[in-house]
Design a protein around this motif. Structure first.
Motif, PDB file in Angstrom:
ATOM      1  N   LEU A   1      10.684  20.430 -15.280  1.00  0.00           N
ATOM      2  CA  LEU A   1       9.831  19.594 -14.439  1.00  0.00           C
ATOM      3  C   LEU A   1      10.446  18.237 -14.071  1.00  0.00           C
ATOM      4  O   LEU A   1      10.203  17.735 -12.967  1.00  0.00           O
ATOM      5  CB  LEU A   1       8.475  19.370 -15.120  1.00  0.00           C
ATOM      6  N   PRO A   2      11.235  17.597 -14.963  1.00  0.00           N
ATOM      7  CA  PRO A   2      11.841  16.325 -14.550  1.00  0.00           C
ATOM      8  C   PRO A   2      12.645  16.426 -13.262  1.00  0.00           C
ATOM      9  O   PRO A   2      12.658  15.488 -12.463  1.00  0.00           O
ATOM     10  CB  PRO A   2      12.738  15.966 -15.744  1.00  0.00           C
ATOM     11  N   LEU A   3      13.324  17.567 -13.046  1.00  0.00           N
ATOM     12  CA  LEU A   3      14.083  17.743 -11.805  1.00  0.00           C
ATOM     13  C   LEU A   3      13.155  17.726 -10.595  1.00  0.00           C
ATOM     14  O   LEU A   3      13.469  17.132  -9.554  1.00  0.00           O
ATOM     15  CB  LEU A   3      14.858  19.062 -11.835  1.00  0.00           C
ATOM     16  N   TYR A   4      12.001  18.363 -10.728  1.00  0.00           N
ATOM     17  CA  TYR A   4      11.034  18.396  -9.627  1.00  0.00           C
ATOM     18  C   TYR A   4      10.513  17.001  -9.324  1.00  0.00           C
ATOM     19  O   TYR A   4      10.442  16.587  -8.163  1.00  0.00           O
ATOM     20  CB  TYR A   4       9.882  19.335  -9.999  1.00  0.00           C
TER      21      TYR A   4
ATOM     22  N   LEU B   1      10.726  14.203  -5.796  1.00  0.00           N
ATOM     23  CA  LEU B   1       9.553  13.685  -5.095  1.00  0.00           C
ATOM     24  C   LEU B   1       9.687  12.221  -4.691  1.00  0.00           C
ATOM     25  O   LEU B   1       8.785  11.683  -4.034  1.00  0.00           O
ATOM     26  CB  LEU B   1       8.296  13.852  -5.967  1.00  0.00           C
ATOM     27  N   ALA B   2      10.780  11.562  -5.054  1.00  0.00           N
ATOM     28  CA  ALA B   2      10.978  10.169  -4.627  1.00  0.00           C
ATOM     29  C   ALA B   2      10.959  10.109  -3.096  1.00  0.00           C
ATOM     30  O   ALA B   2      11.446  11.037  -2.433  1.00  0.00           O
ATOM     31  CB  ALA B   2      12.318   9.649  -5.165  1.00  0.00           C
ATOM     32  N   PRO B   3      10.304   9.056  -2.527  1.00  0.00           N
ATOM     33  CA  PRO B   3       9.837   7.814  -3.141  1.00  0.00           C
ATOM     34  C   PRO B   3       8.388   7.827  -3.607  1.00  0.00           C
ATOM     35  O   PRO B   3       7.796   6.763  -3.817  1.00  0.00           O
ATOM     36  CB  PRO B   3      10.013   6.824  -1.995  1.00  0.00           C
ATOM     37  N   ALA B   4       7.766   8.986  -3.776  1.00  0.00           N
ATOM     38  CA  ALA B   4       6.392   9.026  -4.274  1.00  0.00           C
ATOM     39  C   ALA B   4       6.342   8.456  -5.683  1.00  0.00           C
ATOM     40  O   ALA B   4       7.193   8.757  -6.525  1.00  0.00           O
ATOM     41  CB  ALA B   4       5.868  10.465  -4.269  1.00  0.00           C
ATOM     42  N   GLY B   5       5.347   7.626  -5.953  1.00  0.00           N
ATOM     43  CA  GLY B   5       5.174   7.037  -7.272  1.00  0.00           C
ATOM     44  C   GLY B   5       4.386   7.943  -8.196  1.00  0.00           C
ATOM     45  O   GLY B   5       3.782   8.932  -7.766  1.00  0.00           O
TER      46      GLY B   5
ATOM     47  N   VAL C   1       1.010   5.610   0.079  1.00  0.00           N
ATOM     48  CA  VAL C   1       0.940   7.063   0.153  1.00  0.00           C
ATOM     49  C   VAL C   1       2.115   7.589   0.967  1.00  0.00           C
ATOM     50  O   VAL C   1       2.322   7.181   2.110  1.00  0.00           O
ATOM     51  CB  VAL C   1      -0.387   7.530   0.788  1.00  0.00           C
ATOM     52  N   THR C   2       2.885   8.488   0.366  1.00  0.00           N
ATOM     53  CA  THR C   2       4.089   9.010   1.033  1.00  0.00           C
ATOM     54  C   THR C   2       3.909  10.451   1.504  1.00  0.00           C
ATOM     55  O   THR C   2       4.839  11.030   2.063  1.00  0.00           O
ATOM     56  CB  THR C   2       5.295   8.960   0.075  1.00  0.00           C
ATOM     57  N   LEU C   3       2.734  11.036   1.303  1.00  0.00           N
ATOM     58  CA  LEU C   3       2.516  12.451   1.572  1.00  0.00           C
ATOM     59  C   LEU C   3       2.899  12.843   2.996  1.00  0.00           C
ATOM     60  O   LEU C   3       3.563  13.857   3.221  1.00  0.00           O
ATOM     61  CB  LEU C   3       1.049  12.809   1.313  1.00  0.00           C
ATOM     62  N   THR C   4       2.521  12.018   3.956  1.00  0.00           N
ATOM     63  CA  THR C   4       2.753  12.366   5.369  1.00  0.00           C
ATOM     64  C   THR C   4       3.760  11.443   6.054  1.00  0.00           C
ATOM     65  O   THR C   4       3.936  11.532   7.267  1.00  0.00           O
ATOM     66  CB  THR C   4       1.425  12.318   6.142  1.00  0.00           C
ATOM     67  N   SER C   5       4.407  10.583   5.293  1.00  0.00           N
ATOM     68  CA  SER C   5       5.280   9.588   5.922  1.00  0.00           C
ATOM     69  C   SER C   5       6.768   9.844   5.714  1.00  0.00           C
ATOM     70  O   SER C   5       7.596   9.106   6.255  1.00  0.00           O
ATOM     71  CB  SER C   5       4.943   8.187   5.383  1.00  0.00           C
TER      72      SER C   5
ATOM     73  N   GLY D   1       9.676  18.142   4.658  1.00  0.00           N
ATOM     74  CA  GLY D   1      10.228  18.575   3.373  1.00  0.00           C
ATOM     75  C   GLY D   1       9.523  17.900   2.212  1.00  0.00           C
ATOM     76  O   GLY D   1       9.153  18.547   1.221  1.00  0.00           O
ATOM     77  N   HIS D   2       9.320  16.596   2.329  1.00  0.00           N
ATOM     78  CA  HIS D   2       8.627  15.837   1.286  1.00  0.00           C
ATOM     79  C   HIS D   2       7.179  16.315   1.152  1.00  0.00           C
ATOM     80  O   HIS D   2       6.668  16.485   0.040  1.00  0.00           O
ATOM     81  CB  HIS D   2       8.676  14.344   1.636  1.00  0.00           C
ATOM     82  N   PHE D   3       6.540  16.573   2.285  1.00  0.00           N
ATOM     83  CA  PHE D   3       5.154  17.050   2.273  1.00  0.00           C
ATOM     84  C   PHE D   3       5.055  18.387   1.531  1.00  0.00           C
ATOM     85  O   PHE D   3       4.168  18.584   0.697  1.00  0.00           O
ATOM     86  CB  PHE D   3       4.647  17.202   3.716  1.00  0.00           C
ATOM     87  N   LEU D   4       5.970  19.305   1.810  1.00  0.00           N
ATOM     88  CA  LEU D   4       5.936  20.615   1.169  1.00  0.00           C
ATOM     89  C   LEU D   4       6.222  20.516  -0.330  1.00  0.00           C
ATOM     90  O   LEU D   4       5.632  21.248  -1.132  1.00  0.00           O
ATOM     91  CB  LEU D   4       6.936  21.554   1.842  1.00  0.00           C
ATOM     92  N   LEU D   5       7.129  19.608  -0.701  1.00  0.00           N
ATOM     93  CA  LEU D   5       7.414  19.421  -2.121  1.00  0.00           C
ATOM     94  C   LEU D   5       6.183  18.922  -2.866  1.00  0.00           C
ATOM     95  O   LEU D   5       5.878  19.375  -3.979  1.00  0.00           O
ATOM     96  CB  LEU D   5       8.574  18.441  -2.310  1.00  0.00           C
ATOM     97  N   LEU D   6       5.466  17.977  -2.270  1.00  0.00           N
ATOM     98  CA  LEU D   6       4.242  17.478  -2.900  1.00  0.00           C
ATOM     99  C   LEU D   6       3.158  18.559  -2.907  1.00  0.00           C
ATOM    100  O   LEU D   6       2.401  18.689  -3.878  1.00  0.00           O
ATOM    101  CB  LEU D   6       3.746  16.225  -2.187  1.00  0.00           C
TER     102      LEU D   6
END
Length: 318
Positions: A34-37, A41-45, A216-220, A224-229
């Motif tokens: 999980l740490p790799l996942y 996800l950066a830059p999500a906090g 919030v970084t979900l849509t910004s 790729g970032h959105f799908l990872l989250l």
């Protein structure tokens, strides 16, 4: 006169055990990686990650329950006031555990996360003595003593108490205690869905506050970032399903030994990939914890000789 042949090993049982071992290793391997996942996800906090993990896990679990026709059991939980109250407490505890784990793995403290899950069985034993008034065997007492010594060594020689590790171990320890009171009245996926639903309002409030602060970084950050989250729901539910399948096929002693796959994976990632510091005093602390783990494994090997109740509480990892 006919003789009755002594039946050999049941091949179906052997297949169940082999499948259970595979499911168990799969679950703990995912938890160990999980740490790799979370790094991806950066830059999500950490607060956004945990809030979305709650929300998307609930959606994913509801879909699975709908497909498997388990929604009626979920409704039964919400009509069971005592169980729902216990699951609400469990939800808060697992949310705290998820948050501490996410903070640890996104701020360069994966070693402390690993230490927390090495310590967790010792905390479970301690809670059994203090809360449930259980009697320990000699090896369990020895493991508990060595574990306490390890924490003292880290506090004195490393210069700080490993609060993140202790927070992870105790939050999950109390979570397991609460879930054990519920027992196996409901399937693991049903209780996970219910406890996740109870903390969903907290996740929504957290997302609203993060939105007001522009964090919030979900849509910004692109698709790729959105799908990872979005995958947070799957990442949470899949190892749980694997764990449930393993728990239904294996003795608790076997499953208890497989659980160390997760912290071992976290430790390897922290040292080999993330290059976190391991000064001599930290090696001493980890070494003592590993001695305690060996004592617990030896005790688990001997435990099947001692009669025990066939009770199998299930809990959810990070």
């Amino acid at each position: 006169m006919t003789s009755t042949a002594n039946p050999g090993p049941d091949p179906d049982q052997h297949r169940r055990v082999r499948a259970g071992v595979g499911f168990g290793f799969g679950a703990y391997a995912i938890w160990g990686l999980l740490p790799l996942y979370f790094v991806l996800l950066a830059p999500a906090g950490p607060y956004e990650i945990v809030a979305l993990r709650v929300l998307f896990s609930l959606v994913f679990c509801l879909l699975i329950l709908a497909i498997t026709r388990g929604l009626r059991q979920l409704l039964r939980v919400f009509r069971d006031g005592h169980t729902l109250a216990a699951l609400s407490v469990a939800g808060v505890l697992i949310a705290a555990n998820w948050l501490l784990y996410t903070v640890a793995t996104t701020t360069g403290h994966t070693l402390e996360a690993s230490l927390g899950y090495f310590i967790n069985p010792l905390v479970a034993i301690l809670l059994g003595v203090v809360v449930l008034h259980e009697k320990l065997r000699a090896l369990q007492w020895a493991a508990l003593g060595v574990g306490v010594l390890a924490v003292l060594v880290m506090a004195v020689f490393y210069g700080s108490v490993p609060w993140l590790s202790l927070g992870l171990a105790f939050s999950f320890g109390f979570y397991g205690l609460v879930k054990s009171r519920i027992g196996s009245r409901y399937p693991a996926l049903v209780t996970l869905t219910a406890e996740t639903a109870t903390i969903t309002p907290l996740a929504l409030v957290a997302m609203a506050l993060l939105g007001v602060r522009g964090e919030v970084t979900l849509t910004s950050e692109g698709p790729g970032h959105f799908l990872l989250l979005l995958a947070a729901g799957v990442i949470t539910a899949v190892p749980l399903l694997l764990f449930g399948a393993a728990a239904s096929r294996l003795p608790l002693s076997t499953l208890g030994m497989i659980q160390y796959v997760a912290p071992i994976g976290q430790f390897v990632l922290a040292v080999a990939l993330f290059h976190e510091a391991m000064p001599p005093e930290r090696w001493v602390g980890f070494g003592l914890v590993w001695i305690a783990v060996v004592l617990l494994v030896l005790d688990a090997v001997r435990a099947p000789r001692v009669p025990r109740l066939p009770k199998r509480p299930r809990a959810t990892r990070a």
